[in-house]
Each structure stands twice: as structure tokens, then as C-alpha cells.
Design a protein around this motif. Structure first.
Motif, PDB file in Angstrom:
ATOM      1  N   ASN A   1       0.801  -1.220   0.000  1.00 54.52           N
ATOM      2  CA  ASN A   1       0.000   0.000   0.000  1.00 54.52           C
ATOM      3  C   ASN A   1       0.837   1.274   0.000  1.00 54.52           C
ATOM      4  O   ASN A   1       0.378   2.326  -0.427  1.00 54.52           O
ATOM      5  CB  ASN A   1      -0.939  -0.006   1.196  1.00 54.52           C
ATOM      6  CG  ASN A   1      -0.209  -0.366   2.480  1.00 54.52           C
ATOM      7  OD1 ASN A   1       1.019  -0.293   2.542  1.00 54.52           O
ATOM      8  ND2 ASN A   1      -0.944  -0.768   3.484  1.00 54.52           N
ATOM      9  N   VAL A   2       2.073   1.203   0.460  1.00 54.08           N
ATOM     10  CA  VAL A   2       2.946   2.379   0.470  1.00 54.08           C
ATOM     11  C   VAL A   2       3.176   2.876  -0.950  1.00 54.08           C
ATOM     12  O   VAL A   2       3.177   4.084  -1.201  1.00 54.08           O
ATOM     13  CB  VAL A   2       4.285   2.081   1.174  1.00 54.08           C
ATOM     14  CG1 VAL A   2       5.253   3.235   1.026  1.00 54.08           C
ATOM     15  CG2 VAL A   2       4.049   1.756   2.641  1.00 54.08           C
ATOM     16  N   ALA A   3       3.316   1.974  -1.900  1.00 55.21           N
ATOM     17  CA  ALA A   3       3.545   2.362  -3.299  1.00 55.21           C
ATOM     18  C   ALA A   3       2.360   3.135  -3.864  1.00 55.21           C
ATOM     19  O   ALA A   3       2.533   3.966  -4.748  1.00 55.21           O
ATOM     20  CB  ALA A   3       3.821   1.126  -4.144  1.00 55.21           C
ATOM     21  N   THR A   4       1.175   2.901  -3.352  1.00 58.03           N
ATOM     22  CA  THR A   4      -0.015   3.614  -3.816  1.00 58.03           C
ATOM     23  C   THR A   4      -0.103   5.006  -3.202  1.00 58.03           C
ATOM     24  O   THR A   4      -0.372   5.981  -3.871  1.00 58.03           O
ATOM     25  CB  THR A   4      -1.286   2.812  -3.453  1.00 58.03           C
ATOM     26  OG1 THR A   4      -1.180   1.524  -4.044  1.00 58.03           O
ATOM     27  CG2 THR A   4      -2.534   3.500  -3.942  1.00 58.03           C
ATOM     28  N   SER A   5       0.144   5.097  -1.893  1.00 59.97           N
ATOM     29  CA  SER A   5      -0.013   6.380  -1.211  1.00 59.97           C
ATOM     30  C   SER A   5       1.196   7.301  -1.368  1.00 59.97           C
ATOM     31  O   SER A   5       1.058   8.513  -1.325  1.00 59.97           O
ATOM     32  CB  SER A   5      -0.293   6.150   0.275  1.00 59.97           C
ATOM     33  OG  SER A   5       0.833   5.587   0.904  1.00 59.97           O
ATOM     34  N   PHE A   6       2.384   6.710  -1.541  1.00 53.76           N
ATOM     35  CA  PHE A   6       3.616   7.507  -1.656  1.00 53.76           C
ATOM     36  C   PHE A   6       4.540   6.754  -2.607  1.00 53.76           C
ATOM     37  O   PHE A   6       5.466   6.069  -2.170  1.00 53.76           O
ATOM     38  CB  PHE A   6       4.255   7.666  -0.289  1.00 53.76           C
ATOM     39  CG  PHE A   6       5.393   8.653  -0.201  1.00 53.76           C
ATOM     40  CD1 PHE A   6       6.189   8.992  -1.299  1.00 53.76           C
ATOM     41  CD2 PHE A   6       5.692   9.236   1.015  1.00 53.76           C
ATOM     42  CE1 PHE A   6       7.235   9.868  -1.193  1.00 53.76           C
ATOM     43  CE2 PHE A   6       6.750  10.126   1.139  1.00 53.76           C
ATOM     44  CZ  PHE A   6       7.514  10.447   0.030  1.00 53.76           C
ATOM     45  N   PRO A   7       4.284   6.883  -3.914  1.00 50.53           N
ATOM     46  CA  PRO A   7       5.025   6.073  -4.898  1.00 50.53           C
ATOM     47  C   PRO A   7       6.551   6.165  -4.813  1.00 50.53           C
ATOM     48  O   PRO A   7       7.229   5.199  -5.080  1.00 50.53           O
ATOM     49  CB  PRO A   7       4.528   6.608  -6.242  1.00 50.53           C
ATOM     50  CG  PRO A   7       3.195   7.192  -5.939  1.00 50.53           C
ATOM     51  CD  PRO A   7       3.286   7.731  -4.534  1.00 50.53           C
ATOM     52  N   GLY A   8       7.110   7.274  -4.398  1.00 52.54           N
ATOM     53  CA  GLY A   8       8.563   7.417  -4.345  1.00 52.54           C
ATOM     54  C   GLY A   8       9.172   7.204  -2.975  1.00 52.54           C
ATOM     55  O   GLY A   8      10.347   7.513  -2.757  1.00 52.54           O
ATOM     56  N   PHE A   9       8.403   6.653  -2.033  1.00 53.72           N
ATOM     57  CA  PHE A   9       8.896   6.520  -0.654  1.00 53.72           C
ATOM     58  C   PHE A   9      10.154   5.667  -0.561  1.00 53.72           C
ATOM     59  O   PHE A   9      11.132   6.059   0.066  1.00 53.72           O
ATOM     60  CB  PHE A   9       7.811   5.949   0.257  1.00 53.72           C
ATOM     61  CG  PHE A   9       8.268   5.799   1.680  1.00 53.72           C
ATOM     62  CD1 PHE A   9       8.361   6.905   2.510  1.00 53.72           C
ATOM     63  CD2 PHE A   9       8.615   4.562   2.193  1.00 53.72           C
ATOM     64  CE1 PHE A   9       8.789   6.784   3.819  1.00 53.72           C
ATOM     65  CE2 PHE A   9       9.045   4.422   3.508  1.00 53.72           C
ATOM     66  CZ  PHE A   9       9.128   5.540   4.319  1.00 53.72           C
ATOM     67  N   LEU A  10      10.145   4.509  -1.181  1.00 56.16           N
ATOM     68  CA  LEU A  10      11.294   3.604  -1.110  1.00 56.16           C
ATOM     69  C   LEU A  10      12.554   4.285  -1.618  1.00 56.16           C
ATOM     70  O   LEU A  10      13.579   4.305  -0.938  1.00 56.16           O
ATOM     71  CB  LEU A  10      11.018   2.330  -1.909  1.00 56.16           C
ATOM     72  CG  LEU A  10      12.149   1.303  -1.968  1.00 56.16           C
ATOM     73  CD1 LEU A  10      12.451   0.749  -0.584  1.00 56.16           C
ATOM     74  CD2 LEU A  10      11.788   0.174  -2.910  1.00 56.16           C
ATOM     75  N   GLU A  11      12.475   4.872  -2.771  1.00 54.74           N
ATOM     76  CA  GLU A  11      13.648   5.542  -3.353  1.00 54.74           C
ATOM     77  C   GLU A  11      14.077   6.745  -2.516  1.00 54.74           C
ATOM     78  O   GLU A  11      15.267   6.983  -2.318  1.00 54.74           O
ATOM     79  CB  GLU A  11      13.362   5.973  -4.793  1.00 54.74           C
ATOM     80  CG  GLU A  11      13.169   4.822  -5.752  1.00 54.74           C
ATOM     81  CD  GLU A  11      11.762   4.204  -5.691  1.00 54.74           C
ATOM     82  OE1 GLU A  11      10.843   4.795  -5.067  1.00 54.74           O
ATOM     83  OE2 GLU A  11      11.596   3.106  -6.244  1.00 54.74           O
ATOM     84  N   GLY A  12      13.099   7.505  -2.023  1.00 49.93           N
ATOM     85  CA  GLY A  12      13.423   8.663  -1.195  1.00 49.93           C
ATOM     86  C   GLY A  12      14.108   8.263   0.092  1.00 49.93           C
ATOM     87  O   GLY A  12      15.103   8.876   0.501  1.00 49.93           O
ATOM     88  N   ALA A  13      13.609   7.225   0.737  1.00 49.11           N
ATOM     89  CA  ALA A  13      14.211   6.750   1.980  1.00 49.11           C
ATOM     90  C   ALA A  13      15.627   6.237   1.731  1.00 49.11           C
ATOM     91  O   ALA A  13      16.546   6.503   2.509  1.00 49.11           O
ATOM     92  CB  ALA A  13      13.337   5.666   2.609  1.00 49.11           C
TER      93      ALA A  13
ATOM     94  N   SER B   1      17.592   7.208  -0.634  1.00 46.11           N
ATOM     95  CA  SER B   1      18.462   8.327  -1.038  1.00 46.11           C
ATOM     96  C   SER B   1      19.020   9.096   0.159  1.00 46.11           C
ATOM     97  O   SER B   1      20.021   9.776   0.037  1.00 46.11           O
ATOM     98  CB  SER B   1      17.723   9.283  -1.975  1.00 46.11           C
ATOM     99  OG  SER B   1      16.804  10.088  -1.253  1.00 46.11           O
ATOM    100  N   VAL B   2      18.376   8.981   1.320  1.00 47.08           N
ATOM    101  CA  VAL B   2      18.891   9.647   2.512  1.00 47.08           C
ATOM    102  C   VAL B   2      19.610   8.676   3.449  1.00 47.08           C
ATOM    103  O   VAL B   2      19.897   9.003   4.594  1.00 47.08           O
ATOM    104  CB  VAL B   2      17.783  10.417   3.272  1.00 47.08           C
ATOM    105  CG1 VAL B   2      17.245  11.540   2.429  1.00 47.08           C
ATOM    106  CG2 VAL B   2      16.683   9.486   3.748  1.00 47.08           C
ATOM    107  N   GLY B   3      19.882   7.471   2.947  1.00 46.78           N
ATOM    108  CA  GLY B   3      20.729   6.549   3.676  1.00 46.78           C
ATOM    109  C   GLY B   3      20.056   5.381   4.371  1.00 46.78           C
ATOM    110  O   GLY B   3      20.740   4.580   5.000  1.00 46.78           O
TER     111      GLY B   3
END
Length: 89
Positions: free
Chosen positions: A65-77, A79-81
Motif C-alpha cells: 500500500n505504500v507504493a499507492t499512497s507515496f510512490p517514491g517513498f522507497l527511493e526517497g528513503a 536516497s537519505v541513507g
């Protein structure tokens, strides 16, 4: 959320309108463990962020469900380590 805190060994108290969480100002705040988000993207993302203070890895189940509500969450997280790995099953 309380179930997740129990799984990680986080001292907390459930109140009628929220929770009181015992903080730890330095070092690891808790050990790792397994969390079930129960399909709630907010729970899944909250425990991803909690992993910043975890002594060991946290496995979070039911996170599609994270991909639906915040599609870039995985990559964003990442990218900050944050070290995030996806697994099947």
C-alpha cells in the motif's frame, strides 16, 4: 501501532486519545523485530522511519500500500541513507 511497539520492545502506554512513548535520548532506542502494518501505509512508513533508531533490522509486512499512497517513498528513503530491502512472501 501499539502492537508494533510491543514487537520491538518499546515502552509505551495506550491512552484513550493516543499513546505515551518512553523516549531514549541516545543510542539505539529498541531492538529489531517483525511488524505487521495490517495494510496501513502510515504504520508501514512510521516503522521504516523508526528503524533509524533500531539496534537490529525491522521486518515490516504488508507494505504494498505504500507504493499507492507515496510512490517514491522507497527511493526517497534510500536516497537519505536508509537501508531498505524488499523480499517476496
Amino acid at each position: 501501532m501499539s502492537g508494533g511497539f510491543v514487537a520491538l520492545g518499546v515502552a509505551h502506554e495506550v491512552l484513550p486519545d493516543g499513546m505515551r512513548i518512553e523516549g531514549r535520548p541516545e543510542g539505539s532506542a529498541f531492538g529489531g523485530g517483525q511488524i505487521d502494518s495490517f495494510g496501513d501505509h502510515r504504520v508501514a512508513m512510521a516503522f521504516v522511519m523508526a528503524s533509524l533508531r533500531s539496534a537490529k533490522p525491522i521486518l515490516i509486512r504488508d507494505v504494498a500500500n505504500v507504493a499507492t499512497s507515496f510512490p517514491g517513498f522507497l527511493e526517497g528513503a534510500q536516497s537519505v541513507g536508509l537501508r531498505i530491502a524488499e523480499s517476496a512472501g
